[in-house]
Design an enzyme around this catalytic site. Structure first.
Site, PDB file in Angstrom:
ATOM      1  N   ASN A   7       1.007  -1.367   0.163  1.00 13.83           N
ATOM      2  CA  ASN A   7       0.188   0.257  -0.004  1.00 13.83           C
ATOM      3  C   ASN A   7       0.986   1.079  -0.182  1.00 13.83           C
ATOM      4  OD1 ASN A   7      -1.964   1.748   0.132  1.00 13.83           O
ATOM      5  ND2 ASN A   7      -3.186   0.571   1.793  1.00 13.83           N
ATOM      6  N   LYS A  14       3.483   0.680   3.108  1.00 11.75           N
ATOM      7  CA  LYS A  14       3.180  -0.101   4.067  1.00 11.75           C
ATOM      8  C   LYS A  14       3.165  -1.602   3.297  1.00 11.75           C
ATOM      9  CE  LYS A  14      -0.314   2.319   4.858  1.00 11.75           C
ATOM     10  NZ  LYS A  14      -1.842   2.741   5.774  1.00 11.75           N
ATOM     11  N   ARG A  99      -2.249  -1.693  -3.965  1.00 11.86           N
ATOM     12  CA  ARG A  99      -3.641  -0.797  -4.079  1.00 11.86           C
ATOM     13  C   ARG A  99      -3.160   0.333  -5.045  1.00 11.86           C
ATOM     14  NH1 ARG A  99      -4.264   4.182  -0.741  1.00 11.86           N
ATOM     15  NH2 ARG A  99      -6.197   5.035  -0.962  1.00 11.86           N
ATOM     16  N   HIS A 187     -11.640   5.389  -2.501  1.00 14.27           N
ATOM     17  CA  HIS A 187     -11.751   4.702  -1.120  1.00 14.27           C
ATOM     18  C   HIS A 187     -12.542   3.351  -1.153  1.00 14.27           C
ATOM     19  CE1 HIS A 187     -10.983   8.615   0.992  1.00 14.27           C
ATOM     20  NE2 HIS A 187      -9.749   7.942   1.172  1.00 14.27           N
ATOM     21  N   HIS A 215     -16.315   6.897   5.016  1.00 19.60           N
ATOM     22  CA  HIS A 215     -14.880   6.554   5.196  1.00 19.60           C
ATOM     23  C   HIS A 215     -14.360   7.893   5.403  1.00 19.60           C
ATOM     24  CE1 HIS A 215     -10.747   4.680   4.326  1.00 19.60           C
ATOM     25  NE2 HIS A 215     -10.271   5.901   4.263  1.00 19.60           N
ATOM     26  N   LEU A 216     -13.870   8.131   6.826  1.00 16.88           N
ATOM     27  CA  LEU A 216     -13.615   9.481   7.281  1.00 16.88           C
ATOM     28  C   LEU A 216     -12.055   9.527   7.979  1.00 16.88           C
ATOM     29  CD1 LEU A 216     -16.661  10.418   9.145  1.00 16.88           C
ATOM     30  CD2 LEU A 216     -16.350  10.950   7.019  1.00 16.88           C
ATOM     31  N   ASN A 218      -7.965  11.414   6.876  1.00 19.00           N
ATOM     32  CA  ASN A 218      -7.461  12.739   6.501  1.00 19.00           C
ATOM     33  C   ASN A 218      -8.071  13.042   4.906  1.00 19.00           C
ATOM     34  OD1 ASN A 218      -5.615  15.016   6.828  1.00 19.00           O
ATOM     35  ND2 ASN A 218      -4.392  14.216   5.126  1.00 19.00           N
ATOM     36  N   ARG A 248      -7.843  19.097   2.413  1.00 18.96           N
ATOM     37  CA  ARG A 248      -8.698  19.410   1.051  1.00 18.96           C
ATOM     38  C   ARG A 248      -9.928  20.083   1.199  1.00 18.96           C
ATOM     39  NH1 ARG A 248      -8.272  13.195  -0.672  1.00 18.96           N
ATOM     40  NH2 ARG A 248      -5.744  12.899  -0.480  1.00 18.96           N
ATOM     41  N   GLU A 390      -8.352  -2.613   4.517  1.00 19.49           N
ATOM     42  CA  GLU A 390      -7.783  -2.520   2.892  1.00 19.49           C
ATOM     43  C   GLU A 390      -6.992  -3.461   2.693  1.00 19.49           C
ATOM     44  OE1 GLU A 390      -8.471   2.149   1.588  1.00 19.49           O
ATOM     45  OE2 GLU A 390      -7.083   1.749   3.147  1.00 19.49           O
TER      46      GLU A 390
END
Length: 405
Positions: A7, A14, A99, A187, A215-216, A218, A248, A390
Site C-alpha cells: 500500500n 506499508k 493498492r 476509497h 470513510h472519514l 485525512n 482538502r 484495506e
C-alpha cells in the site's frame, strides 16, 4: 497461498504478508504474519523501517541507502532473516497485490499487472499524482526483488464502476464525457470491505441492505451501496471532490477558481491551496488532524469551532444526498481514522438524523467500539463502527483472481 500486499504512498510504503488457505479464503480478516513500513525522512536517502511479526517481535531501524529500491530490498530481507523472519525464502511468496488509487475507465476489476497495465497506471498519474507514481515504484521494486512473481493491481476506483450515468457524468459539455471526465470515486476498497463486513456483523444478506459507508480519515468520502454495489459517492474525477477533509477543500463553487485565476493566481498555487491548505487545516489554522482541532475548540478557539461546524454540516449534507440516492437507509457505517475513533463526530452526525428514527447508544459509542453496532435496539437504522481492512481486502481479491485463472 502467501500474499504480500503493498500500500504505497508518497511518504511511506506499508506492506503485509498474509497466509490464506488454498481451498477457501478466510471470511474474517486474520492478523498478518508480518507487517512492514518504510517512512521516508526529510533527509535525502534516509528511511525509518518498522517491522512487526504476528507473534510480537518488532524491529525499528533508521537506514541510509542510495535509493528507495535499496531500502525496500532491506525491508523484504526482514521477511527471511533476523528476529522478524516468517518465511525461508522470498520465492515462497505466491502473489503480490498493490493498492492503485486510480484505474480510470479501463479497469473495473482487479487485474494481473502487465506492461500494458503499468502504462495505463502511469497515464493516470496526472489524476492521482500523490498515489499512482508511488504504486508504480512499488511494482518496479517487486520486479527487481522478486523477479517474475505474479503481481496484481487492485484499484480504489473499481468498486464505483457500477455508478449509474446520472451519478457519474458531470453536467458540463458532453465532450467532457468523451474525454473521460466523469466521477470515478475513491476509497472503493474500503467501502466494499466495510459493506461486506456490515452484512457479516448483522447476519444479513448484503444484497438486501441499503448502506451509507462513511470513510472519514485525512481523506474522506461517502458511498451509497445498494444490492452490494456502489450507486453514488462523494469523491469525483479526482479525490478532491466531496466532503471537507483534513487539508482538502472538498466541493466548492467552481466559479471561485475562475475568479482566482482571473485575479492572477497560478494553477500551481490553486492546486496547493485546494489540496494542502484547505479543509480542517485551512479553516482552523491549527492542524489537519481532527483531535487537535477539537482540543483547540474546547479551549475556546473560534476558528477551530468554525472548522468543526463546517465539517459536521457538510458531512450531514452529503449523507443526506446519499440517503436520497438510496431512497432509504438500513445501515450507516463509520470507518477510517476519524470514523473509527471520534465518538464526537459519530454523535453529532447521528443526532442530525434522529428524524429517521436513528438512535445510538451513547455508552456504546463512547466505549471505543470495533466492528460493533452502536445503535439502540429500537433504532430504525443500524449504526456500525467498522475497522477498515484495506490490506486484507486486497489480499482476498488477489486470492480470488489467482484461483480463477
Amino acid at each position: 497461498m502467501k500474499v504480500l500486499v503493498l500500500n504505497a504512498g508518497s511518504s511511506s510504503q506499508k506492506s503485509c504478508l498474509y497466509k490464506i488457505p488454498d481451498d477457501a479464503p478466510l471470511q474474517e480478516a486474520p492478523q498478518p504474519l508480518w507487517e512492514g513500513k518504510i517512512n521516508w525522512t526529510q533527509d535525502q536517502g534516509g528511511a525509518e523501517i518498522v517491522v512487526e511479526k504476528s507473534t510480537g517481535e518488532k524491529l525499528r531501524e533508521t537506514i541510509a541507502g542510495d535509493s528507495r529500491q535499496t531500502q525496500f530490498a532491506y525491508l523484504l530481507q526482514t521477511l527471511t532473516s533476523g528476529k522478524t523472519q516468517v518465511i525461508g525464502d522470498l520465492s515462497e511468496i505466491d502473489v503480490v497485490g498493490h493498492r492503485v488509487v486510480h484505474g480510470g475507465q479501463s479497469y473495473r476489476h482487479s487485474v494481473i499487472i502487465t506492461e500494458e497495465v503499468k502504462k495505463a497506471i502511469a497515464d493516470l498519474c496526472n489524476l492521482a499524482p500523490a498515489h499512482n507514481p508511488a504504486a508504480l515504484a512499488g511494482i518496479d521494486a517487486i520486479e527487481k526483488s522478486l523477479g517474475n512473481v505474479t503481481q496484481i493491481a487492485v484499484f480504489d476506483t473499481s468498486f464505483h464502476a457500477t455508478l449509474p450515468d446520472a451519478a457519474a457524468i458531470y453536467p458540463g459539455p458532453y465532450e467532457w464525457v468523451e474525454q473521460g471526465i466523469r466521477r470515478y470515486g475513491f476509497h472503493g476498497i474500503s467501502h466494499q470491505y466495510c459493506s461486506q463486513r456490515a452484512a457479516q456483523i448483522l447476519g444479513q444478506d448484503l444484497a438486501a441492505l441499503r448502506i451509507i459507508s462513511c470513510h472519514l480519515g485525512n481523506g474522506a468520502s461517502l458511498a451509497a451501496v445498494a444490492n452490494g454495489h456502489s450507486i453514488d459517492t462523494t469523491m469525483g474525477f479526482t479525490p478532491l471532490d466531496g466532503l471537507m477533509m483534513g487539508s482538502r477543500c472538498g466541493s466548492i463553487d467552481p466559479g471561485i477558481l475562475i475568479y482566482l485565476l482571473r485575479r492572477g493566481d497560478s494553477a500551481e498555487s490553486l492546486d496547493y491551496a485546494l489540496n494542502k491548505a484547505s479543509g480542517l487545516r485551512g479553516i482552523s489554522g491549527i492542524s489537519s488532524d481532527l483531535p487537535a482541532v477539537i482540543t483547540a475548540m474546547n479551549q475556546g478557539n473560534k476558528r477551530a469551532q468554525l472548522a468543526w461546524d463546517i465539517y459536521v454540516h457538510r458531512l450531514k449534507a452529503e449523507i443526506g444526498a446519499m440517503l436520497a440516492s438510496l431512497a432509504g437507509l438500513d445501515v450507516l457505517i463509520f470507518t477510517a481514522g476519524i470514523g473509527e475513533n471520534s465518538a464526537a463526530i459519530r454523535q453529532a452526525v447521528c443526532e442530525g438524523f434522529g428524524f429517521l428514527g436513528l438512535k445510538i447508544d451513547s455508552e456504546k459509542n463512547q466505549n471505543q467500539p470495533v466492528d460493533a453496532d452502536i445503535a439502540t435496539p429500537d433504532s430504525t437504522v443500524r449504526v456500525l463502527v467498522i475497522h477498515t481492512q484495506e490490506d486484507w481486502a486486497i489480499a482476498q481479491q488477489c486470492w480470488e483472481l489467482v484461483k480463477s485463472r
